[in-house]
Design a protein around this motif. Structure first.
Motif, short mmCIF file in Angstrom:
data_model
loop_
_atom_site.label_atom_id
_atom_site.label_comp_id
_atom_site.label_asym_id
_atom_site.label_seq_id
_atom_site.Cartn_x
_atom_site.Cartn_y
_atom_site.Cartn_z
N ILE A 238 -54.07 105.89 -5.64
CA ILE A 238 -54.16 107.56 -5.51
C ILE A 238 -53.01 107.94 -4.66
CG2 ILE A 238 -55.27 109.59 -5.20
CD1 ILE A 238 -58.04 108.20 -5.31
N VAL A 239 -52.19 108.84 -5.17
CA VAL A 239 -51.02 109.34 -4.49
C VAL A 239 -51.12 110.83 -4.33
CG1 VAL A 239 -49.71 107.17 -4.80
CG2 VAL A 239 -49.29 109.06 -6.36
N ALA A 240 -50.19 111.44 -3.56
CA ALA A 240 -49.92 113.14 -3.55
C ALA A 240 -49.37 113.42 -4.63
CB ALA A 240 -49.50 113.47 -2.19
N ALA A 241 -48.54 112.84 -5.20
CA ALA A 241 -47.98 112.92 -6.46
C ALA A 241 -47.84 111.86 -7.23
CB ALA A 241 -46.37 113.37 -6.10
N SER A 242 -47.50 111.99 -8.66
CA SER A 242 -47.56 110.77 -9.64
C SER A 242 -47.03 109.44 -8.84
CB SER A 242 -46.45 111.10 -10.91
OG SER A 242 -46.49 110.01 -11.49
N CYS A 243 -47.72 108.38 -9.07
CA CYS A 243 -47.22 107.04 -8.71
C CYS A 243 -45.88 106.66 -9.39
CB CYS A 243 -48.24 106.06 -9.08
SG CYS A 243 -49.68 105.98 -8.34
N GLY A 244 -45.48 107.23 -10.66
CA GLY A 244 -44.11 106.66 -11.05
C GLY A 244 -44.48 105.55 -11.75
N GLY A 245 -45.58 105.25 -12.47
CA GLY A 245 -45.67 104.13 -13.24
C GLY A 245 -44.76 104.16 -14.55
N ARG B 141 -38.55 104.39 -3.09
CA ARG B 141 -37.89 105.65 -3.60
C ARG B 141 -38.72 106.37 -4.51
NH1 ARG B 141 -31.67 104.49 -5.34
NH2 ARG B 141 -30.99 103.57 -3.65
N PHE B 142 -38.08 107.62 -4.84
CA PHE B 142 -38.94 108.44 -5.83
C PHE B 142 -38.43 108.16 -7.15
CE2 PHE B 142 -39.49 111.11 -1.98
CZ PHE B 142 -40.92 111.48 -2.05
N ILE B 143 -39.02 108.68 -7.93
CA ILE B 143 -38.49 108.43 -9.48
C ILE B 143 -37.41 109.52 -9.61
CG2 ILE B 143 -39.19 108.96 -12.02
CD1 ILE B 143 -41.93 108.74 -11.40
N GLY B 144 -36.33 109.00 -10.23
CA GLY B 144 -35.12 109.72 -10.33
C GLY B 144 -34.61 110.46 -9.14
N ARG B 145 -34.83 109.80 -7.80
CA ARG B 145 -34.57 110.29 -6.62
C ARG B 145 -34.91 111.58 -6.27
NH1 ARG B 145 -30.31 108.25 -9.21
NH2 ARG B 145 -29.26 110.24 -9.23
N ARG C 53 -40.83 114.63 -8.54
CA ARG C 53 -41.38 113.73 -9.71
C ARG C 53 -42.21 112.39 -9.27
NH1 ARG C 53 -36.41 111.44 -13.14
NH2 ARG C 53 -38.20 110.83 -14.45
N GLY C 54 -42.51 112.58 -7.91
CA GLY C 54 -43.47 111.50 -7.61
C GLY C 54 -42.86 110.10 -7.02
N LEU C 55 -43.49 109.01 -6.49
CA LEU C 55 -43.18 107.80 -6.28
C LEU C 55 -43.47 106.96 -7.36
CD1 LEU C 55 -45.08 107.69 -2.69
CD2 LEU C 55 -42.35 107.99 -3.17
N SER C 56 -42.57 106.15 -7.53
CA SER C 56 -42.50 104.85 -8.42
C SER C 56 -43.40 103.88 -7.78
CB SER C 56 -41.14 104.17 -8.43
OG SER C 56 -41.37 102.83 -9.47
N MET C 57 -44.20 103.07 -8.73
CA MET C 57 -44.90 101.96 -8.27
C MET C 57 -44.06 101.00 -7.38
SD MET C 57 -48.10 102.47 -8.74
CE MET C 57 -49.05 100.65 -9.37
#
Length: 378
Positions: free
Chosen positions: A12-19, A309-313, A317-321
């Motif tokens: 569970i993350v504060a923003a999208s995990c970015g999967g 990193r974040f998705i798309g920096r 957009r949240g964090l990538s897995m």
């Protein structure tokens, strides 16, 4: 047949995990040659000397011996026409010797080994702004002057950036960038930066010196960074992180030490991922090897696991897995985001049996991407 025990992995993350929105953080590169990268010299990026004429080898040697200098990295820079698949721009292209320049690069770039192996593999490293201007993706090729180059990584090269694109000195020989006109000095930790600048002015009387802007302070001492973001879950615990200006995050060093590990797995060799993923990754790759499918995975086309990193920096957009070390990218050069790719279906099935979700079934598809979804034990 192996007996598997399966448990659900919840993050569970504060923003999208970015999967399923994950992008390639460390772009595909040719790793067919093994580079034994030495550790960077400990140095604080301090001064850039802009020369009015090329410095002689003797003058460079004298400058490198200035008290307080830990490393000197000469840089050749020239504005050149650069063409991508959809755009053409005149950009500043810099030639560097990757190993000394690594010590004076911004910390997030310095610590990303794929940047330096990319340069040593004769690929270009673009700033994020340059990538946006050219509308390029990691798998694209560039035409720099008359030279064709693959893209090895996206990364900053200074504060502010010295150039839009970096190439190795070896590659630059075909580009006629000319002799070095910039000298980047890294100071020994604890050295007085202003005093060093005065001494460099004395030794380089015809140069213009520019102080390299200090990076935002990052606490690497072991204390948690300011908690401007939080990710938590049963498997990963709680990770706090600071948001950096270039789309990276600075995770709590204690979380990294407890969760991110280096391990050896079949086919790929050494990987750096979340500790809970390494056993399942090793088991999946061992089964792939046992079923004579090892040739379907190209170790030289492995594009990484843990990259914070974040998705798309973009923090919105949240964090990538990948930020948790819970995803990896395989056969990157032929499995681009948005394509069907060429991943062998039996390889996919084995990874799924060992608890991984495959990005090739998402919309848009991301066929290089596998991420841990369940805990599986033999």
């Amino acid at each position: 047949m192996r007996r598997l025990l399966v448990a659900t992995l919840t993050v569970i993350v504060a923003a999208s995990c970015g999967g399923r929105q994950a992008v390639l953080w460390d772009p595909p590169q040719d790793r067919s040659a093994a580079f034994a990268l030495p550790d960077p010299i400990r140095a604080d990026p301090a001064w850039v000397a802009i020369l009015d004429e090329p410095a002689s080898a003797i003058r460079l040697k004298q400058a490198a011996k200035t008290p307080g200098v830990a490393v000197l990295a000469p840089v050749s820079v020239k504005r050149i026409s650069v063409r991508g698949p959809a755009a053409r721009r005149k950009l500043r292209v810099a030639a560097v010797d990757p190993l000394p320049f690594r010590s004076v690069a911004p910390s997030s770039t310095r610590d990303a080994e794929f940047v330096w192996t990319a340069l040593m593999s004769d690929r270009a490293v673009l700033t994020f702004d340059a990538a946006d201007k050219l509308h390029v993706e990691p798998a694209d090729e560039l035409r720099v002057g008359t030279t064709s180059l693959g893209i090895g990584a996206f990364a900053d090269n200074g504060t502010p950036n010295l150039a839009d694109i970096m190439v190795s000195s070896k590659v630059a020989r075909t580009m006629r960038l000319g002799p070095p006109r910039l000298l980047v000095f890294g100071a020994k930790p604890g050295a007085a930066i202003d005093a060093l600048g005065r001494e460099l002015e004395r030794r380089l009387p015809h140069a213009t010196l520019r102080r390299i802007a200090a990076e935002p302070a990052a606490d690497r001492s072991g204390a948690a960074p300011q908690a401007v973001g939080t990710a938590s879950g049963a498997a990963i615990g709680t990770m706090t992180f600071r948001i950096l200006s270039n789309g990276f995050i600075d995770p709590d060093p204690a979380w990294v030490a407890s969760n991110i590990a280096t391990g050896t797995v079949p086919i790929l060799g050494t990987v750096r991922c979340h500790r809970i993923m390494i056993p399942q990754l090793a088991a999946a790759l061992a089964e792939i090897e046992d079923t004579d499918l090892a040739d379907e995975i190209r170790p030289g086309d492995y594009a990484g696991c843990y990259v914070p990193r974040f998705i798309g920096r973009d923090p919105r957009r949240g964090l990538s897995m990948h930020a948790f070390g819970l995803a990896l990218d395989l056969n990157a050069s032929t499995n681009h985001l948005g394509t069907r790719g060429d991943m062998h279906p039996d390889v996919v099935r084995i990874f799924q049996r060992w608890g991984f979700t495959w990005g090739g079934i998402w919309s848009p598809p991301d066929p290089m991407h596998f991420e841990l979804a369940r805990i599986v034990r033999a």
